[in-house]
Design an enzyme around this catalytic site. Structure first.
Site, short mmCIF file in Angstrom:
data_model
loop_
_atom_site.label_atom_id
_atom_site.label_comp_id
_atom_site.label_asym_id
_atom_site.label_seq_id
_atom_site.Cartn_x
_atom_site.Cartn_y
_atom_site.Cartn_z
N SER A 1 0.80 -1.35 -0.04
CA SER A 1 -0.07 -0.02 0.06
C SER A 1 1.12 1.36 -0.03
O SER A 1 1.17 1.99 0.89
CB SER A 1 -1.04 0.02 1.18
OG SER A 1 -0.38 0.39 2.27
N HIS B 1 -3.72 -5.86 2.57
CA HIS B 1 -2.89 -6.91 2.83
C HIS B 1 -3.74 -8.28 3.16
O HIS B 1 -3.19 -9.13 3.69
CB HIS B 1 -2.14 -6.47 4.41
CG HIS B 1 -1.06 -5.47 4.34
ND1 HIS B 1 -0.98 -4.61 5.42
CD2 HIS B 1 -0.63 -5.13 3.21
CE1 HIS B 1 0.05 -3.56 4.93
NE2 HIS B 1 0.14 -4.04 3.57
N GLU C 1 -4.84 -2.14 9.03
CA GLU C 1 -4.25 -2.54 10.20
C GLU C 1 -4.90 -2.35 11.82
O GLU C 1 -5.21 -1.05 11.87
CB GLU C 1 -2.83 -2.15 10.38
CG GLU C 1 -2.05 -2.44 8.82
CD GLU C 1 -0.84 -1.81 8.93
OE1 GLU C 1 -0.22 -1.52 9.86
OE2 GLU C 1 -0.15 -1.62 7.66
N GLU D 1 1.11 -9.33 7.12
CA GLU D 1 1.97 -9.06 8.52
C GLU D 1 1.89 -10.09 9.53
O GLU D 1 2.26 -9.70 10.75
CB GLU D 1 1.81 -7.51 8.63
CG GLU D 1 2.07 -6.70 7.67
CD GLU D 1 2.00 -5.06 7.83
OE1 GLU D 1 1.79 -4.83 9.08
OE2 GLU D 1 2.58 -4.40 6.89
N ASP E 1 -3.89 1.47 11.27
CA ASP E 1 -3.58 1.99 10.25
C ASP E 1 -4.72 2.09 9.00
O ASP E 1 -5.18 0.95 8.66
CB ASP E 1 -2.33 1.47 9.61
CG ASP E 1 -1.83 2.23 8.20
OD1 ASP E 1 -2.56 3.22 7.81
OD2 ASP E 1 -0.87 1.60 7.59
N GLU F 1 -3.40 6.21 11.74
CA GLU F 1 -2.30 6.41 10.72
C GLU F 1 -3.08 6.52 9.31
O GLU F 1 -4.07 5.57 9.20
CB GLU F 1 -1.19 5.22 10.74
CG GLU F 1 -0.38 5.32 9.52
CD GLU F 1 0.59 4.02 9.51
OE1 GLU F 1 0.76 3.51 10.61
OE2 GLU F 1 1.08 3.57 8.43
N ASP G 1 1.71 8.59 6.68
CA ASP G 1 2.67 7.44 6.10
C ASP G 1 2.67 7.96 4.81
O ASP G 1 3.63 8.28 4.22
CB ASP G 1 2.02 6.01 6.57
CG ASP G 1 2.59 4.99 5.61
OD1 ASP G 1 3.77 5.34 5.21
OD2 ASP G 1 2.28 3.90 5.54
N LYS H 1 9.77 4.92 7.03
CA LYS H 1 10.15 3.64 6.50
C LYS H 1 11.54 3.99 5.40
O LYS H 1 10.99 4.54 4.40
CB LYS H 1 8.91 3.38 5.60
CG LYS H 1 7.66 2.54 6.02
CD LYS H 1 6.47 2.67 5.28
CE LYS H 1 5.33 1.96 5.68
NZ LYS H 1 4.07 2.24 5.04
N HIS I 1 8.39 -1.25 9.34
CA HIS I 1 8.53 -2.55 8.47
C HIS I 1 7.86 -2.20 7.10
O HIS I 1 7.13 -1.27 7.27
CB HIS I 1 8.15 -3.82 8.98
CG HIS I 1 6.72 -4.05 9.46
ND1 HIS I 1 6.01 -5.30 9.62
CD2 HIS I 1 5.89 -3.16 9.59
CE1 HIS I 1 5.17 -4.94 9.87
NE2 HIS I 1 4.83 -3.77 9.85
N LYS J 1 6.58 -0.49 14.36
CA LYS J 1 5.59 -1.21 13.73
C LYS J 1 6.39 -2.70 13.01
O LYS J 1 7.25 -2.34 12.14
CB LYS J 1 5.13 -0.47 12.68
CG LYS J 1 3.77 0.15 13.05
CD LYS J 1 3.26 0.83 11.95
CE LYS J 1 2.39 -0.12 11.00
NZ LYS J 1 1.72 0.95 9.65
P1 PGA Z 1 2.94 -1.63 3.03
O1 PGA Z 1 1.79 -1.24 4.04
O2 PGA Z 1 4.25 -1.77 3.44
O3 PGA Z 1 2.34 -2.77 2.38
O4 PGA Z 1 2.93 -0.39 1.96
C1 PGA Z 1 2.33 -0.66 5.48
C2 PGA Z 1 1.67 0.70 5.69
O5 PGA Z 1 0.76 1.05 5.18
O6 PGA Z 1 2.05 1.01 6.76
ZN ZN Z 2 0.74 2.91 6.74
#
Ligand code: PGA
Ligand code: ZN
Length: 397
Positions: free
Chosen positions: A41, A147, A156, A197, A224, A265, A293, A318, A346, A369
């Protein structure tokens, strides 16, 4: 001993079984390995990752020959990589190729300095606290969205564990809670599957149901939403129902009142700035984190802008969204200097590299995370945190 002597990239599989790259790099007596995760995502402002084949070719044929003989120094090598790539979004060499090199260089530099990685990282950023702080664990135990085939309304649902003081306690608590959650879902006869995840997934069209289940087990929750993933024609399409920004905002405010929800998030799509701004204002009194994010994509400029405009009060970090460690540390510093919290993260396609555990402790991040411990690629991050706690106890003796 501090000159790069060998640099080689090759293919490995990530937690989803997809191809990614690992870098092996040597200087003097030291050899290190670094591998790169992949998201599903993704935000449109993220740096561009190329296929594993193309990025490995770029490392072995373009980057590596120019790195041999260069001094192991993260700042100068990151600058070199950025100018060698020459694009704004790293689409030439690939953000994944660049990040593999960048992490390897940092690991080598820490080895040469004879310091644990987290400790070395702590010397590269200005610290907000004198003592070492462990991240709170933001653990995605119910997986939805991209996911898990959009089975649950949001992407999430996380337990938030710990208070920054230690790590073994929260990790043990996570194990217990995860078993309890499994038992509860069984009693409720949910048809469960595993999401990307390592959390559970089941079909539910009821926005409140996941919160009811989790809040009966634990008193600190985060979500999230990944709002951009179900934004179509100016509406948010949540499990078949369409909501305006204002309506969705009302849903969040209601959830915060009813459940122990402390962090949201990407509540909206990455360009829905008004949505973010109004939610931050509305939730300030409840001290709820509104985390960027896909909105901010670990991009120092975008973080600065979002903070100035009051769109967020916390930032997800990230490294592969931006591509170099130097830029990642800059993103973290900007956030901390503005008095906001960082959560290191992650990606949904992870590798066995535990780098983000050292990063989270090194910079004194508020959160980490890393998914559940039921996927080896995520468990290694928790194992590394436990090791860091031991290293710390030894150094304090
Ligand atoms: P992604 O999702 O690693 O699939 O982009 C994680 C997130 O959105 O935090
Ligand atoms: Zn996110």
């Amino acid at each position: 001993m501090d000159l790069i002597q060998k640099c080689n990239a090759y293919k490995i599989k990530d937690s989803r079984g997809e191809e990614t790259l690992e870098v092996e790099m040597s200087a003097g007596e030291f050899t290190v390995w670094a591998s790169v995760p992949a998201g599903k995502s993704t935000g449109s402002r993220e740096a561009i990752s190329l296929s594993a084949d193309d990025s490995i070719k770029n490392i072995n044929e373009i980057i590596a020959p120019q790195l041999i003989g260069k001094k192991v120094n993260i700042t100068t090598i990151d600058d070199f990589l950025v100018s060698l790539d020459g694009t704004k979004n790293k689409s030439n060499l690939g953000a994944n190729a660049i990040l593999g090199i960048s992490i390897a260089v940092l690991k080598l530099e820490a080895k040469i300095a004879n310091q644990p990685l987290w400790k070395y990282i702590s010397t590269l950023v200005s610290q907000t606290s004198d003592s070492v702080v462990f991240p709170r664990l933001f653990v995605n135990v119910l997986n939805g969205g991209v996911h898990a085939d959009f089975k649950l309304p949001f992407q999430e649902y996380m337990f938030v564990l710990g208070n920054g003081m230690n790590i073994v306690g929260p990790i043990n608590q996570l194990e217990t809670l995860f078993d309890q959650l499994k038992g509860k879902l069984k009693v409720e006869e949910k048809e469960i599957e595993m999401g990307d995840e390592g959390g559970f997934s089941f079909k539910s069209g009821d926005i409140e149901e996941p919160f009811k289940i989790l809040s009966e087990l634990h008193n600190s929750l985060a979500i999230d939403v990944a709002g951009g993933e179900f934004f179509e024609n100016d509406k948010y399409n949540v499990i078949g129902k369409k909501y305006s920004t204002e309506e969705l905002s009302g849903i969040y405010q209601n959830l915060v009142k009813k459940f122990p929800l402390i962090s949201i998030e990407d509540p909206f799509s990455e360009n829905d700035f008004n949505g973010f701004k109004n939610l931050v204002t509305g939730l300030l009194k409840d001290e709820v984190l509104v985390v960027g994010d896909d909105l901010t994509t670990t991009n120092p400029q975008m973080i600065e802008k979002s903070i100035e405009r009051g769109l967020i009060n916390a930032v997800l970090i990230k490294p592969n969204q931006i591509g170099t460690i130097t830029e990642t540390l800059k993103a973290i510093e900007i956030t901390h200097q503005a008095g906001l919290k960082t959560i290191i993260s992650h990606r949904s396609g992870e590798t066995n590299d535990s780098f983000i555990a050292d990063l989270a402790v090194g910079v004194g991040a508020y959160g980490l995370k890393s998914g559940t411990m039921h996927q080896a690629e995520r468990e290694v991050k928790y194992d590394r945190l436990i090791e860091i706690e031991k290293e710390l106890q030894i150094s304090q003796r």
